[in-house]
Structure formats: structure tokens, C-alpha cells
Design a protein around this motif. Structure first.
Motif, short mmCIF file in Angstrom:
data_model
loop_
_atom_site.label_atom_id
_atom_site.label_comp_id
_atom_site.label_asym_id
_atom_site.label_seq_id
_atom_site.Cartn_x
_atom_site.Cartn_y
_atom_site.Cartn_z
N ILE A 136 -10.67 -23.56 9.49
CA ILE A 136 -11.35 -23.12 8.28
C ILE A 136 -11.36 -21.61 8.28
O ILE A 136 -12.09 -20.97 9.04
N SER A 137 -10.52 -21.00 7.46
CA SER A 137 -10.44 -19.55 7.36
C SER A 137 -11.50 -19.04 6.40
O SER A 137 -11.62 -19.55 5.27
N ILE A 138 -12.27 -18.06 6.86
CA ILE A 138 -13.38 -17.55 6.04
C ILE A 138 -13.44 -16.04 6.09
O ILE A 138 -12.94 -15.41 7.03
N ALA A 139 -14.08 -15.47 5.08
CA ALA A 139 -14.34 -14.03 5.06
C ALA A 139 -15.83 -13.74 5.09
O ALA A 139 -16.23 -12.59 5.20
N SER A 140 -16.65 -14.81 5.01
CA SER A 140 -18.11 -14.63 5.02
C SER A 140 -18.77 -15.90 5.52
O SER A 140 -18.15 -16.98 5.53
N VAL A 141 -20.03 -15.79 5.93
CA VAL A 141 -20.80 -16.96 6.36
C VAL A 141 -20.93 -17.95 5.21
O VAL A 141 -20.78 -19.17 5.39
N GLU A 142 -21.21 -17.45 4.04
CA GLU A 142 -21.41 -18.31 2.87
C GLU A 142 -20.17 -19.14 2.57
O GLU A 142 -20.26 -20.33 2.25
N GLU A 143 -19.00 -18.52 2.72
CA GLU A 143 -17.75 -19.25 2.50
C GLU A 143 -17.58 -20.33 3.57
O GLU A 143 -17.14 -21.44 3.28
N GLY A 144 -17.95 -20.00 4.80
CA GLY A 144 -17.85 -20.99 5.87
C GLY A 144 -18.75 -22.18 5.63
O GLY A 144 -18.34 -23.34 5.83
N VAL A 145 -19.98 -21.93 5.21
CA VAL A 145 -20.92 -23.01 4.91
C VAL A 145 -20.38 -23.89 3.79
O VAL A 145 -20.41 -25.12 3.88
N GLU A 146 -19.88 -23.27 2.74
CA GLU A 146 -19.37 -24.02 1.59
C GLU A 146 -18.19 -24.91 1.98
O GLU A 146 -18.14 -26.09 1.61
N LYS A 147 -17.26 -24.38 2.75
CA LYS A 147 -16.09 -25.15 3.14
C LYS A 147 -16.44 -26.29 4.10
O LYS A 147 -15.89 -27.40 4.01
N ILE A 148 -17.37 -26.03 5.03
CA ILE A 148 -17.76 -27.10 5.96
C ILE A 148 -18.56 -28.18 5.22
O ILE A 148 -18.42 -29.37 5.50
N GLU A 149 -19.39 -27.76 4.28
CA GLU A 149 -20.12 -28.75 3.48
C GLU A 149 -19.16 -29.71 2.78
O GLU A 149 -19.41 -30.93 2.75
N LYS A 150 -18.10 -29.19 2.22
CA LYS A 150 -17.12 -30.06 1.54
C LYS A 150 -16.51 -31.06 2.51
O LYS A 150 -16.35 -32.23 2.20
N GLN A 151 -16.20 -30.59 3.71
CA GLN A 151 -15.63 -31.47 4.74
C GLN A 151 -16.64 -32.54 5.15
O GLN A 151 -16.30 -33.72 5.28
N LEU A 152 -17.89 -32.13 5.34
CA LEU A 152 -18.92 -33.07 5.78
C LEU A 152 -19.22 -34.10 4.70
O LEU A 152 -19.36 -35.30 4.99
N ASN A 153 -19.34 -33.65 3.48
CA ASN A 153 -19.67 -34.56 2.39
C ASN A 153 -18.54 -35.56 2.12
O ASN A 153 -18.79 -36.68 1.67
N ALA A 154 -17.31 -35.14 2.41
CA ALA A 154 -16.19 -36.06 2.26
C ALA A 154 -16.13 -37.07 3.41
O ALA A 154 -15.73 -38.22 3.24
N ARG A 155 -16.59 -36.63 4.57
CA ARG A 155 -16.48 -37.48 5.78
C ARG A 155 -17.71 -38.38 5.95
O ARG A 155 -17.61 -39.52 6.37
N TYR A 156 -18.90 -37.85 5.61
CA TYR A 156 -20.14 -38.59 5.80
C TYR A 156 -20.90 -38.66 4.47
O TYR A 156 -21.04 -37.65 3.79
N SER A 157 -21.41 -39.79 4.17
CA SER A 157 -22.16 -39.95 2.92
C SER A 157 -23.65 -39.76 3.13
O SER A 157 -24.43 -39.79 2.20
N VAL A 158 -24.07 -39.57 4.41
CA VAL A 158 -25.50 -39.47 4.72
C VAL A 158 -25.76 -38.18 5.47
O VAL A 158 -25.07 -37.84 6.40
N SER A 159 -26.76 -37.43 5.04
CA SER A 159 -27.29 -36.30 5.80
C SER A 159 -28.79 -36.42 5.83
O SER A 159 -29.38 -37.21 5.11
N ILE A 160 -29.43 -35.63 6.69
CA ILE A 160 -30.88 -35.74 6.83
C ILE A 160 -31.51 -34.38 6.76
O ILE A 160 -30.94 -33.41 7.27
N SER A 161 -32.65 -34.29 6.14
CA SER A 161 -33.36 -33.01 6.10
C SER A 161 -33.94 -32.74 7.47
O SER A 161 -34.52 -33.61 8.11
N SER A 162 -33.78 -31.51 7.96
CA SER A 162 -34.30 -31.17 9.29
C SER A 162 -35.77 -30.91 9.24
O SER A 162 -36.35 -30.73 8.20
#
Length: 352
Positions: A326-352
């Protein structure tokens, strides 16, 4: 009046409504204590050592006599402190190491004085056993792991923090350990003991009990003086891996900002002296000169390019399977790209 005791299994469910008084020495308390406890020590670190030495050299009677002599001068202060804190709680529980003389004497004294106290049966050892037993149970719950990895300075921890704030099931291992993982990892931080780390890990796992997976940063088996539980290492090695590709210059800036070398110059130099034995000339000579000139920016750049990055590449060869880059230029971009990967892979997340 008979002193009442409370079992750890009962106490752990009512911690929020309970005043916990830890009467062990400050050193014992700092190493490990029940979350939320207040330290009202019977002995200072030096007094505890003195009484312990008397016990070994002269016997229990002389040790008790000296202990009573020390504590008698502190009774008024102990009474006032516990009485003050107890006003805000439904119950007060006193504990020491194993539910012995220290907690029993204080609980009895306070109860006689009108501040009814319970003694924790088995002391903090009973809490320690509960934590280790619970961690063993969590280790059998084979949840998949998502591993965020990348070169030093890739803003992995910042990405994890933002994911956690958004409700993703993050376990911040470095945060729980109070250490960043490298020889420089304790600079500006307070490293945790193994017992304290495992307690914090247990609390985090409890909070994530309903999650479908865990997210961690790629770590070695040790973070400072803390050893990771085997199930964390196993999850890391078998988990889905995301490699954060972050520009080299930005990595230098991130490390400089994180470690604040002007503020922590002495700690950084001490850590570097420990690292030097692993570095051969001419690199060590160049680093010595940069450290002496306090040219920390170039020091970081050289250390990354010729030491940490090559070591990281070597370590990565032992993992089976590829990372998703995951190539990024900022933390925000990294979060956004990983979120897309996670949401595609897992349908469940939990509030911490």
C-alpha cells in the motif's frame, strides 16, 4: 471483628465501583498492580529491603518488630489517606502480594476505625493468575490477524491509532509495552514490565471479545523487555499482511518528529552506544561524527539506509506469502486504503 475477604472472580466484575488500595512498596506497585489501584505503601522500597534482610538474617520476630516500628509512625497518615479516598466508593478492598500480613493488618485497622474494608484473598497473585488464565483462553480463540508492516518510520503506529479511533479491532502492542521495539524504542517512554503488559493485553482482548479479527503491527517476538505471547506471534506469521510503502524522506521526518532528538539527546546517545557493537566501520565512524555534531537528520537517514532497512528486508524473507503493498503519501491515505481492504475482506468490525 472478623475480617471479610473477597475473591478475585467477584472483585473483577465490580472494579469500577471499588476502591483498591495496594499497600505494597512503590517498587512493587510500579512493576505491576491492579488497574485503578492507589498505592498507600506500608514500607518504602528501602524499608521493605531492610525488613526482608532482617527476616533472612535474624528471623521473623526481629523482622516483625522492625516492621511494627516503621508502620506505627505512618498509621495516622495511612488512615487519613484511605478514609479520604473511601468516601467516593461503595466498597474498599486492600491487597498486598499474596493476601498476607500487610493487607490484613491495614484492613483490620481501618475496619476497627470505622472504614470497613475487605481483604483480597490471595493478594495480587490471585489477579495475576486470573490474567494468565484468561490469556490462555484467548489464545485458543483462533481469530485471524491483519498485520500492518513496513520499514521503520512508515507511520504504521499512527495508522493503527486512527483505525482504532474509527472502531477497528486494533491491538497496539507497542503502546501496551511502552516501547517502540528497537534499541531506541524506550526513548521518551516508560517501558512496561511483562506482568503489566500482559494485564493491558488482557484488558484489550476483553474489549475486543466480539471482534471477527485483530489488527496488529508487525513486531519481533520481543518489544523491549516484553515477550509477546505465542498466539500473537503465530497470528502475526499466518495473518494477512499489508506493507506500508512510505517515501524515504518522509520516514526520516516522521522519526525525527517522534523521537524529538533535541529533547532526548542523552537517551538517544545512550541507546546508540548500545547499538554500536552491531555496526562495523566505516558506518559506525560516520554515525559517530553525525552524533557528535548533533546532525540527527543525517544520522537517521544513514542508520535507516545502511542498517535498519537491510535488517528489515532480511527478516521479511522468513514469512510465507506476499504482503499487499500500500503506497501512501500521508497517514490519512494509508487509513483510507487499509479501510477499503478490510471492509472488502471482513464484513464485521467492532468499536474499541
Amino acid at each position: 471483628m472478623e475480617l471479610k475477604q473477597i475473591e478475585i472472580d467477584e472483585l473483577v466484575d465490580i472494579l469500577d465501583q471499588t476502591l483498591l488500595i495496594d499497600v505494597r512498596s512503590p517498587g512493587e506497585f510500579a512493576e505491576f498492580h491492579i488497574p485503578g489501584a492507589i498505592n498507600v505503601p506500608l514500607f518504602s522500597n528501602e524499608e521493605r529491603a531492610e525488613v526482608g534482610t532482617l527476616y533472612k538474617q535474624k528471623g521473623p520476630e526481629q523482622a516483625k518488630d522492625r516492621g511494627v516500628e516503621i508502620v506505627s509512625l505512618k498509621l495516622a497518615s495511612i488512615y487519613q489517606k484511605i478514609k479520604y479516598y473511601a468516601k467516593s466508593y461503595e466498597r474498599t478492598v486492600i491487597y498486598c502480594w499474596r493476601g498476607g500480613m500487610r493487607s490484613k493488618s491495614v484492613a483490620n485497622f481501618m475496619t476497627v476505625m470505622g472504614v470497613h474494608c475487605l481483604q483480597l484473598k490471595g493478594g495480587i497473585r490471585s489477579f495475576r493468575k486470573l490474567v494468565t488464565d484468561e490469556l490462555e483462553m484467548f489464545s485458543k480463540d483462533k481469530k485471524p490477524f491483519v498485520v500492518i508492516e513496513g520499514f521503520t518510520g512508515s507511520r504504521k503506529t499512527d495508522i493503527l491509532h486512527q483505525l482504532s479511533e474509527k472502531g477497528y479491532p486494533v491491538i497496539d502492542l507497542e503502546g501496551l509495552a511502552g516501547h517502540r521495539g528497537s534499541i531506541f524504542g524506550s526513548v521518551g517512554l516508560t517501558p512496561q514490565s511483562q506482568k503489566a503488559f500482559e494485564c493491558e493485553l488482557w484488558l484489550r482482548l476483553k474489549a475486543l471479545k466480539g471482534s471477527a479479527y485483530y489488527i496488529i503491527e508487525g513486531e519481533s517476538k520481543r518489544i523491549g523487555r516484553v515477550v509477546l505471547p505465542p498466539f500473537i506471534n503465530e497470528g502475526k506469521e499466518s495473518g494477512k499482511r499489508f506493507f506500508i510503502d512510505y517515501p524515504f524522506e518522509k520516514r526520516i521526518e516522521a522519526i525525527y518528529e517522534e523521537y524529538n532528538p533535541k529533547k532526548h539527546s542523552e537517551e538517544l546517545n545512550d541507546a546508540y552506544q548500545h547499538l554500536k557493537k552491531y555496526i562495523k566501520p566505516p558506518l559506525s565512524v560516520a554515525l559517530d561524527e553525525l552524533m557528535e555534531k548533533q546532525d540527527y537528520y543525517q544520522f537517521i537517514a544513514l542508520l535507516l539506509e545502511h542498517y535498519y532497512d537491510p535488517r528489515y528486508n532480511h527478516q521479511q524473507k522468513k514469512y510465507a506469502g506476499d504482503s499487499t503493498v500500500i503506497s501512501i503519501a500521508s497517514v490519512e491515505e494509508g487509513v483510507e486504503k487499509i479501510e477499503k481492504q478490510l471492509n472488502a475482506r471482513y464484513s464485521v468490525s467492532i468499536s474499541s
